[in-house]
Design an enzyme around this catalytic site. Structure first.
Site, PDB file in Angstrom:
ATOM      1  CG  LEU A  43      -2.084  -1.022   1.136  1.00  0.00           C
ATOM      2  CD1 LEU A  43      -2.935  -0.971   2.396  1.00  0.00           C
ATOM      3  CD2 LEU A  43      -2.948  -0.783  -0.090  1.00  0.00           C
ATOM      4  NE  ARG A  44       4.752   0.424  -3.711  1.00  0.00           N
ATOM      5  CZ  ARG A  44       5.525  -0.653  -3.768  1.00  0.00           C
ATOM      6  NH1 ARG A  44       6.176  -1.051  -2.689  1.00  0.00           N
ATOM      7  NH2 ARG A  44       5.656  -1.348  -4.871  1.00  0.00           N
ATOM      8  CG  ASP A  86       7.398  -9.084   0.303  1.00  0.00           C
ATOM      9  OD1 ASP A  86       7.803 -10.167  -0.148  1.00  0.00           O
ATOM     10  OD2 ASP A  86       6.831  -8.225  -0.379  1.00  0.00           O
ATOM     11  CG  ASP A 144       4.213  -9.279  -4.863  1.00  0.00           C
ATOM     12  OD1 ASP A 144       4.259  -8.272  -4.127  1.00  0.00           O
ATOM     13  OD2 ASP A 144       5.227  -9.817  -5.330  1.00  0.00           O
ATOM     14  CG  HIS A 154       6.774   0.433  -8.714  1.00  0.00           C
ATOM     15  ND1 HIS A 154       7.497   0.783  -7.601  1.00  0.00           N
ATOM     16  CD2 HIS A 154       6.824  -0.914  -8.772  1.00  0.00           C
ATOM     17  CE1 HIS A 154       7.977  -0.305  -7.017  1.00  0.00           C
ATOM     18  NE2 HIS A 154       7.570  -1.357  -7.705  1.00  0.00           N
TER      19      HIS A 154
END
Lengths: 321, 505
Positions: B68-69, B157, B360, B364
């Site tokens: 989710l950044r 991860d 996954d 970006h």
């Protein structure tokens, strides 16, 4: 200079030799013969590409390829500008595509790209309005080097059809080897690869892609009946990465020495794309022996690059008209 | 608000149910099921009827593996946009990976993230804590405190724990918390500088390779450590045939192991990195140069005009030659592998070696991808195409529908040791309505995720999430779906097309 209809250029970019037909390769090599004649004139310059802008984009060290392209463009009277990653906006973090767009806005027609990452020429080709020439991208391709090797070999051997060419050295990481494999096999040559397994990678790949190809671990055996041998540069990093026990052992088993040269077929030609590590992959006396055509490769490189610039510029003009 | 979902094919793996009927949703819960012959409730201004003719109604999906950044890389994705993308993909619960800045390695960060998710999230967000401080692979995080703060698993991860002693301790310590250690299995000494899978395509393109062995040796190591400690090892995004075999063997020997696989590893191969190179003449005619020209206009103009619903002729699904060579949207970690690996992964799902399908989802920004292949960020924005990809397996008969849905619902619940989402009466109404025959063309510009990085741009998929409900609230609905009666369900319409010869006779 006018070309017959069958030689009219249709190509926009030169990214690798994998999409060149035999006819197209022969057309480029035949054009290069004419270019070589121009280079031998007292005034070695023609006005053919006046007004065409060529930018050499070099993101990786190179002396001979960059100078060769520069002289080729100048011999055809193109405007040529050199761009090197050092001292440019790349150091300030500008991306490759931004740099390309800037050069495009400045009026570049042909970009000659050298880059340490594979696939960069393809990346620019997707976004650039003019023509891209790949002057070496990572371990992927170096089509102009392969074309000048083909030119030199055809010149000396008369034909490449059924000629036996050995490529020795760091094949896994070599863009020269890859492009030469496409070019040489398209022209009908038989290839032998010679290297230790750590520098060959997935050997099945080579055999699956070119079923007539041979892989031999012994250089002596590989050179039997060879018409020419292309010696590849061995990067010192390969030893540091653990792919080789030592440079000494590599030289002992894979260097082209005068003893190995003498054991081979008498007229066997010796090629090297440069720059050479003398004493590692090739002995100094071999490099300057009568069988060596290394200097001629360099000279022919200018003529071959002139031929490519000419073809691409013609195509751009035709499209523009 | 009350909802009546009518005429749907109700598939509930947790009850082994597959039947056509109606579902009543009241007060956020599944209130009642009706058979086709039952009398429906009286029309009522408060009752919204959703016509699900020709569609599947299933429990909401759980995604074990989402990036989710937030916090730190909000330009790539936020909890708000990531959960909206999840809703579109049919996921009602997603598990957020801790490779953020800062990492989810302290209770304060975890509480903060959970609070944002409650405030702005459209679906349920679970937090996976970092296994080591700063994801550095050295010191274990305060796992017990993190579980108290709400973590449901631990993982580093993206940065595999290289020191086996640290991994041993993580597996042992987490035992008392009964949570899985989710391991990104990669021995980074075997794939230095890698750009793609090591194989024929990497040899051809001269790209540095990531051998299957770099994943397999680490899976083997972690299995041994899980067997020794008794900890629960969860293997993230298995991508290799050898990995599947190791996990199968470990299961047979009683190791506490679960595993997930991503939709892209189940459907795409390293051939996609080659793109138009070597495209068969029918797929892309002319020289490479002409082909480059062809797809550049597709990319520039977008493909909105190509978007259609049903009745497109179905060619072979998923055509790698729509992409130019070296397209960075195909760069993902672990990399796209070979056809043999894909077949082994599908077999692993079918026989239960692999528990779950997890996206996954790795969004970006454009600048992270519009660069040299070897420098491009790894990852695929996967939430919104997951179902479409999984259904390609169902449509070609490689996986049955019930199994596919189970891998998105029951399987992930098993990994988290939870009661799976279900359509049982009285349970929270987290559900999805899927039109399995809806054909659409992926257009990354239509993604609600900020991550437009998908190699599937321009590909035709068959099957789409039409509506997603979390706790009885609609969180995603295709425009106008279900609001007017769907007189001719797609399935029967297709049947009609197939039977024209008989009609003529």
């Amino acid at each position: 200079m006018t070309l017959p209809e069958s030689m009219r250029p249709t190509r926009r970019h030169v990214l690798d030799l994998d999409d060149f037909t035999r006819h197209e390769i022969e057309t480029v090599l035949d054009t290069a013969i004419g270019m070589k004649e121009i280079l031998s004139r007292e005034i070695a310059q023609v006005p053919t590409l006046r007004g065409v802008s060529v930018v050499n984009m070099f993101y990786e060290e190179s002396t001979r390829t960059r100078i060769s392209f520069e002289l080729a463009a100048k011999a055809l009277s193109a405007n040529v500008v050199n761009f090197t990653a050092r001292g440019s906006s790349v150091e300030k973090g500008e991306s490759l595509l931004d740099t390309m767009r800037t050069l495009q806005a400045l009026g570049a027609d042909i970009l000659v790209l050298r880059h340490s990452y594979a696939g960069t020429a393809h990346l620019l080709a997707q976004h650039f309005r003019g023509a891209i020439i790949n002057a070496g991208d990572g371990s992927h391709a170096h089509p102009t080097q392969a074309l000048l090797d083909l030119f030199t070999l055809r010149d000396k051997l008369g034909t490449l059809e059924r000629r036996h060419i050995v490529i020795v050295g760091d094949i896994l990481h070599s863009r020269v080897a890859r492009s030469n494999l496409w070019g040489l096999t398209t022209m009908g040559a038989h290839i032998t690869l010679c290297a230790p397994p750590t520098l060959l990678g997935n050997e099945q790949f080579w055999l699956d892609t070119w079923p007539d190809l041979r892989i031999v671990y012994s250089l002596e055996a590989a050179l039997q009946d060879a018409d020419a041998v292309i010696v590849l540069r061995l990067q010192r990093e390969r030893q540091e990465a653990g792919l080789l026990p030592s440079l000494r052992e590599y030289a002992q088993f894979f260097a082209l020495t005068s003893a190995r040269l003498q054991a081979a077929h008498a007229g066997m030609l010796v090629l090297h794309p440069g720059p050479m590590n003398e004493g590692i992959e090739i002995a100094p006396d071999v490099a300057i022996s009568a069988q060596s055509v290394i200097e001629e490769q360099v000279t022919n490189g200018v003529a071959v690059r002139m031929a490519l610039l000419y073809h691409l510029a013609l195509h751009l003009r035709r499209k523009g008209a | 608000m009350r909802y009546l979902i009518t005429h749907g094919m109700i598939i509930d793996p947790s009850q082994r149910v597959a039947t056509i009927g109606h579902i009543l949703i009241e007060a956020g819960k599944v209130a009642r099921m009706y058979e086709m012959t039952d009398r429906l409730p009286e029309a009522d201004p408060d009752l919204v009827i959703i016509d699900a003719h020709g569609c599947l109604v299933t429990p909401g999906f759980t995604d074990l593996h989402v990036h989710l950044r937030e916090p730190g890389e909000e330009h790539k994705e936020t909890i708000a946009t990531g959960t909206q993308a999840a809703a579109r993909g049919g996921f009602t619960t997603i598990c957020a990976m801790p490779n953020t800045h800062p990492a989810y390695d302290t209770p304060a960060v975890v509480r903060h993230v959970r609070q944002i998710a409650r405030d702005v999230g459209t679906v349920q967000v679970e937090v996976i804590g970092a296994a080591t401080v700063g994801r550095q692979g050295r010191t274990l995080t305060e796992m017990a405190s993190l579980v108290e703060a709400g973590c449901i698993a631990f993982s580093d991860d993206g940065s595999p724990i290289s020191d086996p002693a640290v991994m041993r301790n993580a597996l042992a310590y987490s035992r008392m918390l009964d949570v899985p250690i989710m391991s990104h299995c990669e021995d980074t000494r075997l794939n230095k500088g890698w750009a793609m899978h090591e194989g024929a395509v990497s040899m051809r393109l001269g790209l540095p390779g990531y051998p299957a062995a770099a994943e397999e040796v680490q899976i083997a190591r972690d299995i041994t450590l899980a067997a020794m400690t008794g900890g629960h090892l969860h293997v993230c995004h298995v991508s290799t045939a050898g990995g599947v075999e190791l996990i199968r063997h470990a299961r047979q020997h009683g190791v506490r192991i679960t595993a997930e696989v991503s939709p892209h590893h189940l459907t795409l191969t390293d051939r996609w990195v080659l793109g138009t190179l070597d495209a068969p003449p029918s797929a892309a005619q002319g020289s490479l140069t002409q082909r480059l020209d062809q797809y550049s206009h597709i990319y520039a103009a977008g493909i909105q005009s190509m978007r259609q619903s049903a009745d497109l002729p179905l060619p072979a699904w998923l055509n790698p030659t729509l992409l130019p060579p070296f397209h960075t949207s195909t760069r993902v970690s672990p990399p796209l592998r070979t056809e043999a690996d894909v077949e082994a992964l599908i077999a692993g799902l079918a026989d239960g070696t692999l528990d779950a399908i997890a996206t996954d989802h790795a969004p970006h920004a454009l600048v992270d991808k519009q660069c040299e292949y070897g420098l491009a960020a790894c990852g695929i924005s996967g939430l919104e195409t997951a179902l479409g990809l999984v259904l390609t397996l169902v449509h070609r008969g490689a996986l049955d529908m019930l199994n596919a849905i189970a891998c998105l619902t029951e399987g992930p619940a098993r990994v988290l040791k939870r009661t799976p989402s279900s359509l049982r009466i009285g349970t929270q109404a987290d559900l999805v309505i899927i039109d399995p025959d809806y054909q659409w063309i992926v257009d990354v510009n239509q993604f609600v995720s900020k991550g437009k990085n998908s190699p599937l741009h321009g590909q035709r998929l068959k099957g789409r999430v039409m509506l997603t409900m979390v706790a009885g609230q609609i969180v995603h609905q295709e425009l106008g779906f279900g609001m007017t009666p769907r007189a001719t369900p797609v399935a029967s319409r297709l049947e009609g097309i197939l039977n024209t010869d008989d009609d003529d006779a």
